[in-house]
Scaffold this active site. Structure first.
Site, short mmCIF file in Angstrom:
data_model
loop_
_atom_site.label_atom_id
_atom_site.label_comp_id
_atom_site.label_asym_id
_atom_site.label_seq_id
_atom_site.Cartn_x
_atom_site.Cartn_y
_atom_site.Cartn_z
N HIS A 76 0.09 -10.93 -15.87
CA HIS A 76 -0.72 -9.93 -16.58
C HIS A 76 -1.66 -10.58 -17.59
O HIS A 76 -2.83 -10.21 -17.69
CB HIS A 76 0.18 -8.91 -17.31
CG HIS A 76 0.78 -7.89 -16.39
ND1 HIS A 76 1.61 -6.89 -16.83
CD2 HIS A 76 0.67 -7.70 -15.05
CE1 HIS A 76 1.99 -6.14 -15.81
NE2 HIS A 76 1.44 -6.62 -14.71
N LYS A 94 2.52 -1.97 -17.17
CA LYS A 94 3.62 -2.33 -18.05
C LYS A 94 4.56 -3.28 -17.32
O LYS A 94 4.60 -3.23 -16.09
CB LYS A 94 4.37 -1.10 -18.55
CG LYS A 94 4.71 -0.02 -17.52
CD LYS A 94 5.43 -0.31 -16.26
CE LYS A 94 6.80 -0.92 -16.31
NZ LYS A 94 7.43 -1.10 -14.97
#
Ligand SMILES: NC(=O)c1ccc[n+]([C@@H]2O[C@H](COP(=O)([O-])OP(=O)(O)OC[C@H]3O[C@@H](n4cnc5c(N)ncnc54)[C@H](OP(=O)(O)O)[C@@H]3O)[C@@H](O)[C@H]2O)c1
Length: 322
Positions: A76, A94
């Protein structure tokens, strides 16, 4: 019309593309994968004209305003920073990244560029969560004293599955635990003190974790997450005057129950596709010129990552390369 790029055409990106079909004001115009074939398959399925067989090419696409980073959490930070450096806004799945240091670098890059960045904690934008915030804010259940929440299921052991892979940032805490922890943070703020126990399995990821959080003004959070054990996947928010119950699954409810002195109220909050609300929120923020969502701020993501870091330190969970 906001023009989206999708990075990582896997499971959640597929849900996201389905949700996008229900939303006004945006469309997916490009998709990036590590392989041309997978980019093409996703492009064919969702009618996306531009397909890239590498992630960097998406950053150079002048027709993309905002990138949805839907790769595993191990990448990420790298993916989000790549797109932010190229001047794209970013909605990042997330957990925001593996640890607070990585989240900080993402936040720094977004703030340097004056760009929008948000962790895709979709629960926050669901009608049931908005109703929960209203109920608690109205004082109907009094002063909050205890938030109990868990999210765990029994996933058959498979060392190649993303959730069992340490190199992809798998395990229960980061992937599933983020939901009960964000609920505690939403209602009680970030904890002042945390104690945790966990069980690290043979692949090096946490298979079960339990934590007690002490929040200011004496409220406690009690959280569990796991990938080897079925949990209730519910939440219970207890105040001095009543209780709010969130049924399974606590991260995407379609109703909540309020038990207070006034009686029992079932608040129905159905939806057709839960991911559409976070997309609406990104569109709303971009239209308003906001660089973060007031419903899921960057300080929230930093605080959540710091809590998870502390728990990881206590249970001895480290990912390769950290
Ligand atoms: N919001 C939610 O409800 C929700 C639900 C599930 C997951 N998530 C989050 O979304 C992210 C992706 O999860 P997912 O379940 O969609 O995973 P997934 O189905 O495995 O998809 C991940 C995608 O990332 C790409 N990728 C790039 N580098 C990779 C690597 N080294 N290993 C594996 N895949 C790689 C792959 O696409 P290419 O191989 O084509 O490049 C793959 O399609 C995770 O951060 C997860 O926590 C969120």
């Amino acid at each position: 019309m906001i023009r989206w790029g999708v990075a990582g055409p896997g499971g959640i990106a597929t849900d996201f593309a389905e949700a996008m079909q229900l939303v006004d004001g945006g469309e997916i115009v490009a998709v990036a994968s590590r392989s041309n074939e997978r980019a093409d398959a996703f492009g064919d399925r969702f009618g996306i004209a531009t397909r890239y067989g590498d992630y960097a090419a998406l950053a150079e696409d002048p027709d993309v305003d905002v990138v949805y980073v839907a790769t595993p959490q191990s990448r990420h930070e790298a993916d989000a920073v790549l797109y932010l450096k190229a001047g794209k806004h970013v909605l990042c799945e997330k957990p925001c990244a593996l640890n607070a240091q990585q989240v900080q670098r993402m936040v720094d890059e977004a703030r340097r560029g004056g760009l929008f960045l948000m962790e895709a904690v979709w629960s926050r934008f669901l009608p049931a969560y908005r109703a929960l915030v209203d109920v608690v804010g109205s004082g109907r259940v009094g002063e909050l004293l205890l938030v109990e929440a868990d999210f765990g299921f029994s996933l058959p052991f498979d060392p190649d599955h993303r959730l069992y892979r340490a190199d992809l940032g798998g395990g229960g805490l980061l992937d599933l635990g983020i939901y009960p922890f964000q609920l505690c943070a939403l209602l009680l703020g970030h904890p002042e003190h945390v104690v945790a126990e966990g069980i690290i399995g043979q692949t090096g990821v946490d298979e079960q974790v339990a934590a007690v959080l002490r929040h200011r003004a004496g409220a406690l959070g009690v959280v569990k997450a796991g990938i080897t054990v079925g949990m209730s996947c519910t939440a219970r928010i207890a105040g001095s005057e009543g209780v709010v119950e969130i049924p399974a699954f606590m991260h995407c409810p379609t109703s909540i129950t309020v038990r207070s002195r006034g009686g029992v109220e079932e608040i129905e909050a159905p939806w057709e596709h839960g991911l559409r609300f976070e997309i609406d929120e990104v569109h709303r923020c971009l239209a308003a010129g906001l660089t973060e969502s007031p419903l899921m701020t960057l300080d929230e993501s930093l605080g959540l990552a710091a809590t998870l870091d502390e728990i990881r330190a206590q249970i001895g969970l480290r990912f390769p390369g950290e």
